[in-house]
Design a protein around this motif. Sequence first.
Motif, PDB file in Angstrom:
ATOM      1  N   GLY A 288      43.054  44.979  -3.154  1.00  0.00           N
ATOM      2  CA  GLY A 288      43.566  46.328  -2.970  1.00  0.00           C
ATOM      3  C   GLY A 288      45.010  46.339  -2.514  1.00  0.00           C
ATOM      4  O   GLY A 288      45.836  47.108  -3.024  1.00  0.00           O
ATOM      5  N   THR A 289      45.338  45.483  -1.549  1.00  0.00           N
ATOM      6  CA  THR A 289      46.716  45.394  -1.051  1.00  0.00           C
ATOM      7  C   THR A 289      47.666  44.908  -2.141  1.00  0.00           C
ATOM      8  O   THR A 289      48.753  45.466  -2.324  1.00  0.00           O
TER       9      THR A 289
ATOM     10  N   CYS B  64      41.995  58.382  -7.809  1.00  0.00           N
ATOM     11  CA  CYS B  64      42.297  57.075  -8.395  1.00  0.00           C
ATOM     12  C   CYS B  64      41.594  55.997  -7.574  1.00  0.00           C
ATOM     13  O   CYS B  64      41.396  56.143  -6.366  1.00  0.00           O
ATOM     14  N   ASP B  65      41.244  54.911  -8.239  1.00  0.00           N
ATOM     15  CA  ASP B  65      40.644  53.753  -7.583  1.00  0.00           C
ATOM     16  C   ASP B  65      41.711  52.665  -7.473  1.00  0.00           C
ATOM     17  O   ASP B  65      42.343  52.304  -8.464  1.00  0.00           O
ATOM     18  N   VAL B  66      41.911  52.133  -6.281  1.00  0.00           N
ATOM     19  CA  VAL B  66      42.948  51.122  -6.074  1.00  0.00           C
ATOM     20  C   VAL B  66      42.695  49.868  -6.898  1.00  0.00           C
ATOM     21  O   VAL B  66      43.631  49.107  -7.181  1.00  0.00           O
TER      22      VAL B  66
ATOM     23  N   ALA C  47      47.609  56.300   0.299  1.00  0.00           N
ATOM     24  CA  ALA C  47      46.383  55.716  -0.246  1.00  0.00           C
ATOM     25  C   ALA C  47      45.379  55.611   0.895  1.00  0.00           C
ATOM     26  O   ALA C  47      45.665  55.018   1.929  1.00  0.00           O
TER      27      ALA C  47
ATOM     28  N   ASN D   8      47.361  45.190  -5.382  1.00  0.00           N
ATOM     29  CA  ASN D   8      47.542  46.236  -6.389  1.00  0.00           C
ATOM     30  C   ASN D   8      48.466  47.343  -5.891  1.00  0.00           C
ATOM     31  O   ASN D   8      49.341  47.822  -6.624  1.00  0.00           O
ATOM     32  N   LEU D   9      48.270  47.753  -4.640  1.00  0.00           N
ATOM     33  CA  LEU D   9      49.092  48.838  -4.119  1.00  0.00           C
ATOM     34  C   LEU D   9      50.546  48.412  -3.987  1.00  0.00           C
ATOM     35  O   LEU D   9      51.464  49.180  -4.307  1.00  0.00           O
TER      36      LEU D   9
ATOM     37  N   ARG E 178      39.344  58.169  -4.120  1.00  0.00           N
ATOM     38  CA  ARG E 178      38.599  57.774  -5.321  1.00  0.00           C
ATOM     39  C   ARG E 178      37.428  58.716  -5.588  1.00  0.00           C
ATOM     40  O   ARG E 178      36.678  58.518  -6.540  1.00  0.00           O
TER      41      ARG E 178
ATOM     42  N   LEU F 131      43.948  52.277   3.353  1.00  0.00           N
ATOM     43  CA  LEU F 131      42.687  52.006   2.674  1.00  0.00           C
ATOM     44  C   LEU F 131      41.824  51.032   3.458  1.00  0.00           C
ATOM     45  O   LEU F 131      42.301  49.979   3.911  1.00  0.00           O
TER      46      LEU F 131
ATOM     47  N   LEU G   6      46.447  53.166 -11.146  1.00  0.00           N
ATOM     48  CA  LEU G   6      47.181  53.258  -9.874  1.00  0.00           C
ATOM     49  C   LEU G   6      48.684  53.240 -10.121  1.00  0.00           C
ATOM     50  O   LEU G   6      49.435  54.039  -9.538  1.00  0.00           O
TER      51      LEU G   6
ATOM     52  N   HIS H  71      49.522  52.622   3.184  1.00  0.00           N
ATOM     53  CA  HIS H  71      48.281  51.917   2.855  1.00  0.00           C
ATOM     54  C   HIS H  71      47.323  52.125   4.027  1.00  0.00           C
ATOM     55  O   HIS H  71      47.379  51.428   5.027  1.00  0.00           O
TER      56      HIS H  71
END
Length: 225
Positions: free
Chosen positions: A98-99, A50-52, A6, A101-102, A32, A74, A58, A72
């Motif tokens: 973001g973290t 894809c958008d995080v 990502a 979600n990932l 993204r 990002l 995701l 990660h």
Amino acid sequence: MRIFIAGATGVLGVRLVPLLVADGHVVAGMTRTPDKASLLRGMGAEPVVCDVFDLDALTQALAAFGPEVVFHQLTDLPDEAADLARFSDRNDRMRGEGTRNLLAAAATAQADRVIAQSIAWELPSEHRRAVTATHERAVLQAGGVVIRYGQLYGPGTFYPAVPPQPPRIHVDDAARQTLPALGVPPGVTIVADDRAAGAWRRAGSVGAEDVNDEDQGVGALDPGL
């Protein structure tokens, strides 16, 4: 090994992808930006647009690829250092939502580990330090590896010609020294030219008083390498 990156078109990601492909790994690179899919394909990665911040998309993307490892890499940073303050809330969101979600998507995909970037220097704002510490803690609680990079310099960074103050590392060396993180135990490691230098090793450096973990020592480079 099946590896999902990502942030694959970021300053570190574009260097990591070809290194991992050359080592024989099957790599998916997430961006993204649809226009960057061809860049990833040209480097030998499977592009994933894809958008995080879209957790459902995701999760589906990671589950479809089936990674063993998720990187990660990002960030949401500007092209110019002068705009950093204006982008700080955006990067905080990346380190927070973001973290989360990932990590959630990686868990659903049953990835063995997440390896996440962080920073090895002290931020001036208490709020920013707290954001970074929370980001690191989430990765560690998920059994992952946190890489605290020195300030990157070289092509594509905020310091293309003149190295910044320590801790620092050339961006090409940073990418190469990320690879050993595939085999270290969960914890925190540092990737920098000069880990022994200055205030960044103080107890007050970013997150140290909150995360309270041991440096596994993957990436201490000799400056001559």
